[in-house]
Design an enzyme around this catalytic site. Structure first.
Site, PDB file in Angstrom:
ATOM      1  N   GLU A  46       0.932  20.351 -13.827  1.00  0.00           N
ATOM      2  CA  GLU A  46       2.252  20.825 -14.239  1.00  0.00           C
ATOM      3  C   GLU A  46       2.113  22.077 -15.117  1.00  0.00           C
ATOM      4  O   GLU A  46       1.319  22.106 -16.056  1.00  0.00           O
ATOM      5  CB  GLU A  46       2.936  19.698 -15.017  1.00  0.00           C
ATOM      6  CG  GLU A  46       4.293  20.002 -15.567  1.00  0.00           C
ATOM      7  CD  GLU A  46       4.863  18.820 -16.347  1.00  0.00           C
ATOM      8  OE1 GLU A  46       6.051  18.857 -16.674  1.00  0.00           O
ATOM      9  OE2 GLU A  46       4.094  17.859 -16.611  1.00  0.00           O
ATOM     10  N   LYS A 115      11.386  19.749 -11.607  1.00  0.00           N
ATOM     11  CA  LYS A 115      11.243  18.455 -12.253  1.00  0.00           C
ATOM     12  C   LYS A 115      12.621  17.871 -12.518  1.00  0.00           C
ATOM     13  O   LYS A 115      13.512  18.549 -13.041  1.00  0.00           O
ATOM     14  CB  LYS A 115      10.470  18.606 -13.568  1.00  0.00           C
ATOM     15  CG  LYS A 115      10.075  17.302 -14.242  1.00  0.00           C
ATOM     16  CD  LYS A 115       9.158  17.591 -15.430  1.00  0.00           C
ATOM     17  CE  LYS A 115       8.659  16.320 -16.085  1.00  0.00           C
ATOM     18  NZ  LYS A 115       7.706  16.610 -17.181  1.00  0.00           N
ATOM     19  N   CYS A 172       5.168  14.859 -13.087  1.00  0.00           N
ATOM     20  CA  CYS A 172       4.842  14.080 -14.276  1.00  0.00           C
ATOM     21  C   CYS A 172       5.825  12.948 -14.559  1.00  0.00           C
ATOM     22  O   CYS A 172       5.779  11.910 -13.930  1.00  0.00           O
ATOM     23  CB  CYS A 172       4.721  15.013 -15.474  1.00  0.00           C
ATOM     24  SG  CYS A 172       3.847  14.252 -16.877  1.00  0.00           S
ATOM     25  N   SER A 377     -19.642 -26.494   8.466  1.00  0.00           N
ATOM     26  CA  SER A 377     -19.378 -27.902   8.137  1.00  0.00           C
ATOM     27  C   SER A 377     -19.639 -28.165   6.659  1.00  0.00           C
ATOM     28  O   SER A 377     -18.998 -29.014   6.036  1.00  0.00           O
ATOM     29  CB  SER A 377     -20.218 -28.835   9.008  1.00  0.00           C
ATOM     30  OG  SER A 377     -21.599 -28.681   8.748  1.00  0.00           O
ATOM     31  N   TYR A 493     -14.128 -25.286  24.036  1.00  0.00           N
ATOM     32  CA  TYR A 493     -12.736 -25.678  24.208  1.00  0.00           C
ATOM     33  C   TYR A 493     -12.622 -27.200  24.246  1.00  0.00           C
ATOM     34  O   TYR A 493     -13.317 -27.870  25.000  1.00  0.00           O
ATOM     35  CB  TYR A 493     -12.180 -25.071  25.495  1.00  0.00           C
ATOM     36  CG  TYR A 493     -10.672 -25.160  25.610  1.00  0.00           C
ATOM     37  CD1 TYR A 493      -9.854 -24.242  24.977  1.00  0.00           C
ATOM     38  CD2 TYR A 493     -10.082 -26.178  26.353  1.00  0.00           C
ATOM     39  CE1 TYR A 493      -8.477 -24.319  25.079  1.00  0.00           C
ATOM     40  CE2 TYR A 493      -8.715 -26.271  26.454  1.00  0.00           C
ATOM     41  CZ  TYR A 493      -7.907 -25.330  25.817  1.00  0.00           C
ATOM     42  OH  TYR A 493      -6.541 -25.409  25.920  1.00  0.00           O
ATOM     43  N   SER A 642      -2.270 -14.733  26.273  1.00  0.00           N
ATOM     44  CA  SER A 642      -3.626 -15.094  26.696  1.00  0.00           C
ATOM     45  C   SER A 642      -4.102 -14.283  27.887  1.00  0.00           C
ATOM     46  O   SER A 642      -5.305 -14.233  28.166  1.00  0.00           O
ATOM     47  CB  SER A 642      -3.683 -16.587  27.041  1.00  0.00           C
ATOM     48  OG  SER A 642      -3.377 -17.375  25.916  1.00  0.00           O
TER      49      SER A 642
END
Length: 658
Positions: A46, A115, A172, A377, A493, A642
């Protein structure tokens, strides 16, 4: 700018207060350095052409005039460079002085953004010198270019030849107020916010500033370049630290050290930002923002109080080399140990709370787990123990079943038995060799043929036993399969694919390892920890083929590829929908020195082929808790047919040169 990345910079020149010529020299030097690094958008602080701390000198005409002259020289130099630049200076318009960010690109002054919110409290007294900008668009005569240029708070700088690059500016204090201009900027289409700032240092302010900028980029799903004033400003009453920040959707890509001037550079991912906005249906579209009155369209030439003016510019598209951003090779796992431990504790709690609710709802006080001595597991058992502790149920009502068969090794068998004993669960051993052999006889399959039938028969026999024992005990079968296996379809599956509640379904394999390690590190039981550490050191394997010299013969990662690669691929497919070529590029950088390009391409091809072919398994998954930002549950994050064709993904992959 290949693959949607653009290099940006926040720069803080060392200045002299009220010396625009010197300051311009420093700004130009940083511009040239940035251009040499391939920077396409650069933001300066700035009022950096004059200095923020000029005080009543801002009211002196020589300073105002000189600042404008030096801006003209910056515009001229920009003609040699290929970047969009935001630089701060005072600008007089219709007898009033404004604190503006000038947008400059390739020899042209594109516009001035004043600004809007001028602080006039504590150490600030900007309203003594400046007028606040408003939403009305105006056009000012530019003596540099001899034409009119737009001036207003609602300017969008739209790059004509880089998709997704729409920049806007605020200054700012604008970002510190309850409703920053950047909100409407982004609703109107901005993907990149530039902030020219002069924020002084006080104790603790740096952390607040960091969180503010990163939070704003997250809230608006944008890139945010914050350039702050630094050394050279007057220290009569204030000190400026030059804390520059480049953030992207909540992530800090680069941040400078305080009390040092210079430049930070990072590569923003425009494609990622647009992907996130596209995914979030609560992020208003341009039309929704118009309808809600948050913005209005000035395309018909009638500028309203909320209208935006688009200013077009263009940049040359040049491919970037190595990206100036950290590419995490383990995106599911925090790199920082403290954050990682916190994440592990949180995930274990989510998993346990999910199972706790399911057990309460069904009235089950018994759980059945197939325990193999492997990672998945093991994690399922540890989660179940937590859930039982939360319910106040005795751990001996957890029934672990080990089912040795052709591929079981002594190491995994002993680990399974010891682990079960140490957590206080019940253990039952059911050797399934005879049952599987009888099944082979029934279907006419030779036990000497070690094919998919040989392997899957064992997995389905184990699942049948678990289900039947659960019925016998009025209990619940706890699933062990993780998200990485589900993504690849690495599950039989209606075998290990099936359970009554899958506690690991939302956990990728790379994270499973850290969860088990965290439990071992924090459990406070030496013997249990030793077993868990050995499980961590055991190669991942389904153990369906006979051992070789007593050692595991079938290593999963030799067959489907390294899980750290697959989890990397999975993250970018699920979270952002990137094309294979883009994921490949990111992987090459993330795993540089660990995997050859050919290897990455090979396993990426395997990933896509399996991911598309195995969706049918994911379409009928058991219930299980989501734990992270991505998942494959057909009832949650991922709903995919799918029978989807993978052609365009594989074609993109085939074009790559490894």
């Amino acid at each position: 700018m290949k693959d949607g990345f653009i290099r940006v910079a926040a720069a803080t020149p060392k200045i002299k207060v009220a010396d625009p010529e010197y300051n311009r020299e420093q700004i130009v030097e940083l511009m040239r350095k940035g251009a040499a690094e391939g920077v396409k958008v650069m933001v300066f602080p700035e009022l950096c052409l004059t200095g923020y701390t000029c005080a009543d000198l801002f009211l002196q005409f020589p300073l105002i005039r000189k600042a404008k002259e030096e801006l003209g020289k910056i515009v001229e130099v920009s003609g040699e460079l290929d970047m969009l630049i935001f630089v701060g200076l005072p600008w007089e318009h219709k007898g009033k002085l404004y604190n503006v960010a000038a947008a400059v690109c390739r020899g042209e002054l594109l516009g001035l953004v004043p600004k809007k919110h001028l602080p006039n409290y504590s150490e600030f007294y900007e309203m003594r010198h400046f007028c606040p900008g408003n939403d009305e668009m105006d056009f000012v005569w530019d003596e540099i270019q001899k034409n009119y240029i737009p001036m207003g708070t609602r300017l969008l700088f739209d790059c004509e030849n880089i998709p997704g690059l729409v920049a806007a500016a605020e200054i700012c204090e604008d970002v510190w107020v309850p409703c920053p201009p950047s909100i409407s900027h982004c609703l109107a289409g901005a993907t990149l916010i530039a902030n020219c700032s002069a924020s002084n240092e006080t104790t603790g302010k740096d952390e607040y500033r960091h969180n503010l900028i990163c939070g704003q980029s997250a809230r608006l799903v944008c890139g945010y370049i914050y350039s702050n004033a630094g050394e050279g400003e007057s220290t009569q009453d204030l000190v400026f630290g030059g804390q520059n920040i480049i953030a992207e959707n909540g992530t800090c890509l680069a941040e400078s050290k305080r009390f040092s001037n210079g430049m930070i550079i990072a590569d923003l991912d425009l494609e990622r930002l647009n992907s996130e906005r596209r995914r979030m249906n609560t992020y208003p579209s341009y039309g929704q923002a118009l309808q809600a009155g948050l913005i209005s369209d000035a395309s018909d030439g009638e500028a309203g109080s909320h209208s935006y003016t688009h200013v077009n510019f263009s940049l040359k598209r040049k491919p970037l080399g190595t990206l100036r951003r950290f590419i995490d090779k383990a995106p599911f796992v925090p790199d920082d140990e403290g954050k990682r431990n916190k994440r592990c504790e949180e995930i274990l709690s989510i998993q346990a709370m999910g199972l706790k609710k399911r057990l309460e709802h069904t009235g089950c006080s018994r759980a059945v787990i197939g325990i193999s001595g492997g990672l998945d597991s093991t994690l399922a058992l540890l989660v179940t123990v937590r859930a039982f502790d939360l319910l106040g149920l005795p751990r001996n009502q957890i029934q672990c079943i080990t089912m040795p068969c052709y591929g079981t090794t002594d190491r995994t068998y002993q680990n399974a038995c010891t682990m079960t004993k140490k957590v206080g669960a019940q253990l039952k051993e059911i050797v399934i060799k005879d049952a599987v052999a009888l099944h082979f006889h029934d279907i006419g399959h030779s036990a000497e043929v070690h094919d998919v039938t040989y392997e899957n028969s064992q997995a389905r026999e184990r699942t049948q036993i678990l289900m039947d024992v659960a019925n016998e005990l009025n209990g619940m079968v706890i699933g062990t399969g993780d998200m990485s296996e589900l993504a690849l379809g690495w599950a039989t599956y209606n075998g290990d694919h099936m359970s009554m509640y899958g506690v690991n379904a939302g956990v990728p394999k790379t994270l499973v390892r850290h969860l088990v390690r965290y439990y071992a590190d924090t459990c406070g039981e030496k013997e249990l920890a030793e077993v868990l550490y050995d499980v961590l050191d055991t190669p991942v394997s389904p153990e369906l083929l006979p051992p070789e010299d007593g050692q595991i013969a079938q290593k999963t990662e030799d067959l489907v590829g390294p899980y750290e690669l697959h989890d990397f691929f999975l993250y970018y497919v699920l979270r952002f929908g990137y094309m294979p070529s883009r994921i490949y590029r990111l992987a090459v950088q993330a795993f540089d020195g660990e995997y050859e390009k050919e290897t990455i391409k090979k396993w990426l091809d395997v990933f896509y082929r399996r991911f598309f072919a195995q969706q049918f398994k994911r379409s009928c998954l058991p219930d299980g808790p989501k734990v992270g930002s991505a998942g494959v549950s057909p009832r949650g994050d991922w709903r995919m047919p799918s029978d989807a064709c993978r052609r365009i993904w594989l074609e993109d992959l085939e074009k790559l040169e490894a």
